[in-house]
Design a protein around this motif. Structure first.
Motif, PDB file in Angstrom:
ATOM      1  N   ASN A 144      -7.977   1.856 -10.525  1.00  0.00           N
ATOM      2  CA  ASN A 144      -6.786   2.698 -10.390  1.00  0.00           C
ATOM      3  C   ASN A 144      -5.499   1.974 -10.756  1.00  0.00           C
ATOM      4  OD1 ASN A 144      -8.404   4.716  -9.541  1.00  0.00           O
ATOM      5  ND2 ASN A 144      -7.769   4.668  -7.397  1.00  0.00           N
ATOM      6  N   CYS A 145      -5.513   0.630 -10.667  1.00  0.00           N
ATOM      7  CA  CYS A 145      -4.272  -0.113 -10.868  1.00  0.00           C
ATOM      8  C   CYS A 145      -3.777   0.058 -12.296  1.00  0.00           C
ATOM      9  CB  CYS A 145      -4.477  -1.596 -10.574  1.00  0.00           C
ATOM     10  SG  CYS A 145      -2.961  -2.550 -10.774  1.00  0.00           S
ATOM     11  N   VAL A 173       0.842  -1.195   0.000  1.00  0.00           N
ATOM     12  CA  VAL A 173       0.000   0.000   0.000  1.00  0.00           C
ATOM     13  C   VAL A 173       0.877   1.246   0.000  1.00  0.00           C
ATOM     14  CG1 VAL A 173      -1.773   1.249   1.276  1.00  0.00           C
ATOM     15  CG2 VAL A 173      -1.799  -1.242   1.234  1.00  0.00           C
ATOM     16  N   ALA A 198      -5.290  -0.740  -0.915  1.00  0.00           N
ATOM     17  CA  ALA A 198      -5.709  -0.288   0.410  1.00  0.00           C
ATOM     18  C   ALA A 198      -5.795  -1.500   1.311  1.00  0.00           C
ATOM     19  CB  ALA A 198      -7.051   0.424   0.334  1.00  0.00           C
ATOM     20  N   ASP A 250      -7.643  -1.892  -6.150  1.00  0.00           N
ATOM     21  CA  ASP A 250      -8.708  -1.170  -6.845  1.00  0.00           C
ATOM     22  C   ASP A 250      -8.358  -1.225  -8.334  1.00  0.00           C
ATOM     23  OD1 ASP A 250     -10.388   0.584  -8.031  1.00  0.00           O
ATOM     24  OD2 ASP A 250     -10.232   2.122  -6.474  1.00  0.00           O
ATOM     25  N   ASP A 286      -2.654   4.931  -5.786  1.00  0.00           N
ATOM     26  CA  ASP A 286      -3.779   4.853  -4.881  1.00  0.00           C
ATOM     27  C   ASP A 286      -4.665   3.653  -5.209  1.00  0.00           C
ATOM     28  OD1 ASP A 286      -5.018   5.702  -2.673  1.00  0.00           O
ATOM     29  OD2 ASP A 286      -6.293   7.196  -3.653  1.00  0.00           O
ATOM     30  N   CYS A 324       2.553   1.849  -3.483  1.00  0.00           N
ATOM     31  CA  CYS A 324       1.682   2.105  -4.635  1.00  0.00           C
ATOM     32  C   CYS A 324       1.556   3.597  -4.875  1.00  0.00           C
ATOM     33  CB  CYS A 324       0.305   1.493  -4.419  1.00  0.00           C
ATOM     34  SG  CYS A 324      -0.763   1.733  -5.836  1.00  0.00           S
ATOM     35  N   LYS A 325       1.856   4.022  -6.100  1.00  0.00           N
ATOM     36  CA  LYS A 325       1.840   5.456  -6.401  1.00  0.00           C
ATOM     37  C   LYS A 325       0.500   5.877  -6.989  1.00  0.00           C
ATOM     38  CE  LYS A 325       6.506   6.563  -6.547  1.00  0.00           C
ATOM     39  NZ  LYS A 325       7.668   6.399  -7.324  1.00  0.00           N
TER      40      LYS A 325
END
Lengths: 191, 278
Positions: free
Chosen positions: B169-170, B147, B156, B166, B153, B150-151
């Motif tokens: 966003n990935c 977490v 989580a 997510d 977001d 990860c740049k």
């Protein structure tokens, strides 16, 4: 003999970082590894000699006849900054290898206080041109020496159990002060 | 008075001379920089994640423009970036849009812990000092190194003690896969269909994992035997699906006694978002 004395005093007895505590920002910032600190040291040497060669004639042949000695701070800062910029352009075009090697250091040291101090001292000590050049080489090699010393110590520090409240910059200053005390031994070298 | 005037005139002359010299030298020593570098750089996302293996987006842009790197290395930008960069460079390159999938389902409820871990709160420290916080040596440590790294977001920590991806966003940059001390993340194409084992326990003793985790692969090989396409094989103690043959029939998912076989398109990517710790 006189030149040798000037050189040794600048290099060891009055070491710019360890005895006079100038240029501490780059001293702390650029000593993360030995290679980097050597690069920075030689870049400073280069620029200091260049700055001396430019500012000494400027002072004696322009500022003194015009009686504008009080302007030396302003003039020296401007001249050194532009000079470094010019050298950067030149290196980028004609010697890309050296430019890549100096990389980020060149612009970083435009306003290094050690360089400005050297140019001022050449004037206050009333050195001749040759003496000024020798003095600037001595000071900047002293800077290189201090950089390499601290970089070596920092390598060891990475694996040492430093107390939490001393971690980071505090322990660096303690180490610097200790090296400084050791350098006081050189003060008897020159009468 | 005279001094002031001389000072002002001198300063102006000095500034003028130096400015002129600088401007002149900049023109004279101007270095032609390939405009392609700037174009490529503009097409990149600019997160400087380093997923491509170059120092930041600038480094990668220069490498691409000078032909030292392929155009599809930017995993963060995904297929669209690869397409844009390839167009600039005039080459064809099919980009793969990757996402990260966690190969562990060992939530707090189902996976046994060795005890309460109170040491340094990073997965790496926990793994080093305890071997594994969980009784399963291969499981997720649940302290969220992924977490942190990860740049985008996209990760989580869930309340169940596992990181959740997510998928919107990935970007598939692969930073989490590199950071995870257990190597639990795997990068899969976003549009991949088929089944996947969400377990990384490589203890080949049959049913050994039951003692430590209720959703671990027990190496019963029912999936291998039951697959109508014969596309599952055991590799290093974990069943692996061959996606060129898999038809998403779902037999393995139904037969798996510990429910560690899941469908990528429905169970993994289509999963509802889990409540996230504040």
């Amino acid at each position: 003999m006189d030149l040798m004395k000037i050189f040794l005093v600048a290099l060891l007895v009055n070491n710019v970082v360890l005895m006079r505590f100038l240029a501490l920002c780059s001293y702390v910032g650029m000593t993360n590894d030995v290679g980097q600190s050597v690069g920075m040291g030689f870049a400073v040497t280069f620029v200091t000699v260049l700055a001396t060669a430019a500012t000494w004639p400027l002072y004696h042949f322009v500022l003194v006849p015009l009686q504008l000695q009080f302007l030396q701070i302003l003039v020296f800062i401007l001249v050194i900054a532009s000079l470094v910029q010019l050298v950067e352009f030149y290196l980028k075009k004609n010697i890309p290898g050296l430019y890549a090697a100096m990389g980020i250091y060149l612009p970083l040291i435009t306003t290094n206080c050690a360089i400005l101090a050297v140019t001022f001292e050449n004037i206050t000590y009333k050195y001749s041109f040759i003496q000024s050049i020798v003095y600037s080489v001595g000071v900047s090699l002293g800077y290189l020496l201090a950089m390499v010393l601290l970089a070596g110590i920092r390598d060891r520090m990475k694996t040492s159990p430093v107390p939490k409240f001393l971690q980071g910059t505090p322990i660096l200053f303690i180490a610097t002060a200790l090296i400084g005390m050791a350098f006081m031994g050189f003060s008897g070298l020159i009468k | 008075m005279l001094t002031i005037i001389i000072t002002i005139v001198f300063s102006i002359i000095l500034a003028f001379v130096l400015g002129l010299a600088l401007g002149f030298f900049q023109k004279k020593f101007h270095v032609e920089r390939d405009p392609k570098i700037d174009e490529v750089r503009a097409a990149l996302p600019g997160a400087n994640c380093g997923g491509c293996g170059f120092p930041g987006c600038d480094g990668y842009a220069e490498a691409v423009a000078t032909g030292r790197a392929a155009t599809n290395k930017c995993t963060a930008g995904g297929a669209s970036t690869t397409e844009a960069v390839s167009k600039l460079m005039g080459v064809d390159a099919a980009g793969e849009d990757l996402v990260s999938v966690l190969l562990c389902q060992g939530t707090r409820e189902v996976a046994l812990s060795k005890g309460e871990y109170v040491g340094i709160q990073t997965c790496r420290a926990a793994k080093l000092s305890t071997g594994s916080v969980k009784a399963c040596t291969w499981g997720c440590q649940g302290l969220g190194d992924c977490v942190v790294v990860c740049k985008f977001d996209a990760l989580a920590m869930g309340e169940d003690g596992l990181p959740h991806v997510d998928f919107d966003n990935c970007t598939g940059c692969g930073m989490c896969a590199e950071e995870c001390p257990q190597r639990l993340f795997t990068m899969v194409p976003r549009d991949r269909k088929g089944s996947v084992v969400l377990c990384s326990n490589r203890n080949v003793l049959k049913a050994n994992v039951i003692k430590t985790c209720k959703v671990g692969c027990i190496k019963c090989e029912i999936c291998v035997k039951s697959c109508p396409e014969k596309c599952i094989s055991m590799v290093n103690g974990i069943p692996v699906t061959e996606y060129s043959k898999c038809t998403s029939c779902g037999v393995c998912v139904q037969k798996c006694p510990t429910k560690c076989y899941k469908m990528l398109e429905t169970d993994v990517m289509g999963k509802k978002k889990v409540p996230v710790m504040a």
